[in-house]
Write a protein that holds these residues in place. Structure first.
Motif, mmCIF file in Angstrom:
data_model
loop_
_atom_site.group_PDB
_atom_site.id
_atom_site.type_symbol
_atom_site.label_atom_id
_atom_site.label_comp_id
_atom_site.label_asym_id
_atom_site.label_seq_id
_atom_site.Cartn_x
_atom_site.Cartn_y
_atom_site.Cartn_z
ATOM 1 N N ARG A 141 10.019 4.629 3.376
ATOM 2 C CA ARG A 141 10.820 5.769 2.740
ATOM 3 C C ARG A 141 11.302 6.596 4.180
ATOM 4 N N ARG A 142 10.669 6.584 5.177
ATOM 5 C CA ARG A 142 11.229 7.207 6.301
ATOM 6 C C ARG A 142 12.540 6.549 6.850
ATOM 7 N N TYR A 143 12.744 5.404 6.630
ATOM 8 C CA TYR A 143 13.933 4.781 7.128
ATOM 9 C C TYR A 143 14.898 4.310 6.145
ATOM 10 N N HIS A 195 1.059 -1.267 0.175
ATOM 11 C CA HIS A 195 -0.077 0.081 -0.015
ATOM 12 C C HIS A 195 0.808 1.448 0.105
ATOM 13 N N GLU A 196 0.595 2.350 -0.687
ATOM 14 C CA GLU A 196 1.252 3.520 -0.789
ATOM 15 C C GLU A 196 1.794 4.177 0.665
ATOM 16 N N GLN A 197 0.883 3.917 1.893
ATOM 17 C CA GLN A 197 1.013 4.239 2.970
ATOM 18 C C GLN A 197 2.150 3.445 3.482
ATOM 19 N N ALA A 198 2.200 2.272 3.434
ATOM 20 C CA ALA A 198 3.301 1.319 3.889
ATOM 21 C C ALA A 198 4.693 1.813 2.975
ATOM 22 N N GLY A 211 20.671 -5.085 7.238
ATOM 23 C CA GLY A 211 20.057 -4.854 6.108
ATOM 24 C C GLY A 211 18.355 -4.668 6.104
ATOM 25 N N ARG A 212 18.028 -4.490 7.495
ATOM 26 C CA ARG A 212 16.766 -4.032 7.650
ATOM 27 C C ARG A 212 16.149 -2.865 7.060
ATOM 28 N N ALA A 213 14.920 -3.106 6.802
ATOM 29 C CA ALA A 213 14.137 -1.895 6.104
ATOM 30 C C ALA A 213 13.522 -1.174 7.095
ATOM 31 N N LEU A 214 13.434 -1.655 8.420
ATOM 32 C CA LEU A 214 12.521 -0.981 9.484
ATOM 33 C C LEU A 214 13.526 -1.285 10.705
#
Length: 317
Positions: A200-202, A192-195, A210-213
């Motif tokens: 993108r914040r991180y 989803h765009e909100q996801a 290599g975590r995304a969050l």
């Protein structure tokens, strides 16, 4: 052989052959601790020394249940510990170890009341998604991370254990492909765009492995979620009924008090079903293989639809 020796052998062999997760190992360790205390409190040194699993005839099974209840356990916890014991006894039977067959026919009753399914309504999710943590509030940075992790779960259907393991290499454009920790299912999820905004914040941060969050423990998350729920004014009352030691207990909580990491996954399921997405399609997102697991959520969304129709009928009179 001592009962506890049987139990430790069972746990060791099954952990290796079944590839138990760390979560399962913790659950079994809790059971072993209860079983050892039971042996010490109720069986005595004679049985600890020689008789072993022969103790668990129908009378022995009943004594184990009575001991668990005497410790003030919730009935749901009593049921879980009893299932662990029968799991061990089934293993012993397969190994042709001396073990009574009473566990096959003994059918104890457990007074378990289903707890309410707590999830966020659309307006509540939007409130949390756009929540700005007030300056000066304690643990502001941790609360912001918890908000993002929880909302990501709401938007993707992922369990929290999978959310914190998402790697940047798992993401190709809008497609996230994960192998779930609990079931080892490989799930492709369209983001989803909100996801994507949360990711993108991180994106500029150098996160470990290599975590995304960012990573938070489950306990940290649950603590932060209750604070976030208060900030969002999630005060809808929920009554929880449970049986403990044979006595009925009833307690009412505000919604924020019941928030936990799994509420994110529940929010996705309830929101998807209430917006007309068929259960079989939702199951492709969540990885559920058993339709029965979806029935409680379907019942909730059906009742929500009926309530909406009644409100519409009232408005048009």
């Amino acid at each position: 052989m001592k009962i506890i020796n049987f139990a430790q052998r069972w746990a060791s062999e099954e952990a290796q052959t079944q590839g138990w997760s760390s979560g399962t190992c913790r659950i079994v360790a809790t059971f072993l601790s209860h079983l050892e205390r039971f042996c010490t409190d109720c069986i005595g040194q004679a049985l600890l020394g020689n008789d072993g699993l022969e103790f668990f005839d129908e009378d022995g099974l009943g004594r184990f249940l009575a001991w668990l209840r005497s410790r003030g356990m919730e009935e749901s916890s009593v049921s879980k510990q009893y299932k662990m014991l029968t799991w061990m006894l089934r293993w012993a039977s397969r190994k042709r170890l001396p073990c009574p067959d009473a566990f096959r026919t003994f059918r104890p009753k457990f007074r378990i009341v289903e707890k309410p399914i707590v999830f966020l309504e659309k307006e509540e999710l939007l409130r949390l998604l756009h929540l700005s943590i007030p300056p000066g509030i304690k643990e502001r940075a941790a609360l912001a991370k918890a908000r993002d992790l929880f909302c990501f779960s709401c938007l993707t259907s992922l369990r929290y254990s999978d959310v914190v393991e998402v790697r940047r290499s798992d993401i190709q454009g809008r497609l996230l492909t994960v192998t779930t920790r609990k079931t080892s299912d490989r799930l492709p999820i369209i983001l989803h765009e909100q996801a994507l905004q949360i990711l993108r914040r991180y994106s500029a941060q150098k996160l470990p492995d290599g975590r995304a969050l960012p990573y938070m423990t489950n306990q940290q998350m649950n603590r932060c979620l209750k604070v976030l729920g208060q900030l969002c004014g999630l005060s809808t009352p929920y009554t929880v009924v449970r049986y403990r030691g044979g006595k009925r207990e009833s307690q009412t909580y505000a919604k924020w008090q019941l928030l936990g990491t799994h509420c994110g996954r529940r929010t996705f399921i309830c929101f998807a079903l209430s917006n007309g997405i068929p259960p079989d399609v939702v199951m492709k997102f969540t990885g559920h293989s058993d339709y029965n697991a979806m029935k409680p959520y379907i019942a909730i969304t059906d009742s929500a639809r009926q309530a909406a129709i009644r409100r519409l009928e009232a408005a048009l009179r």
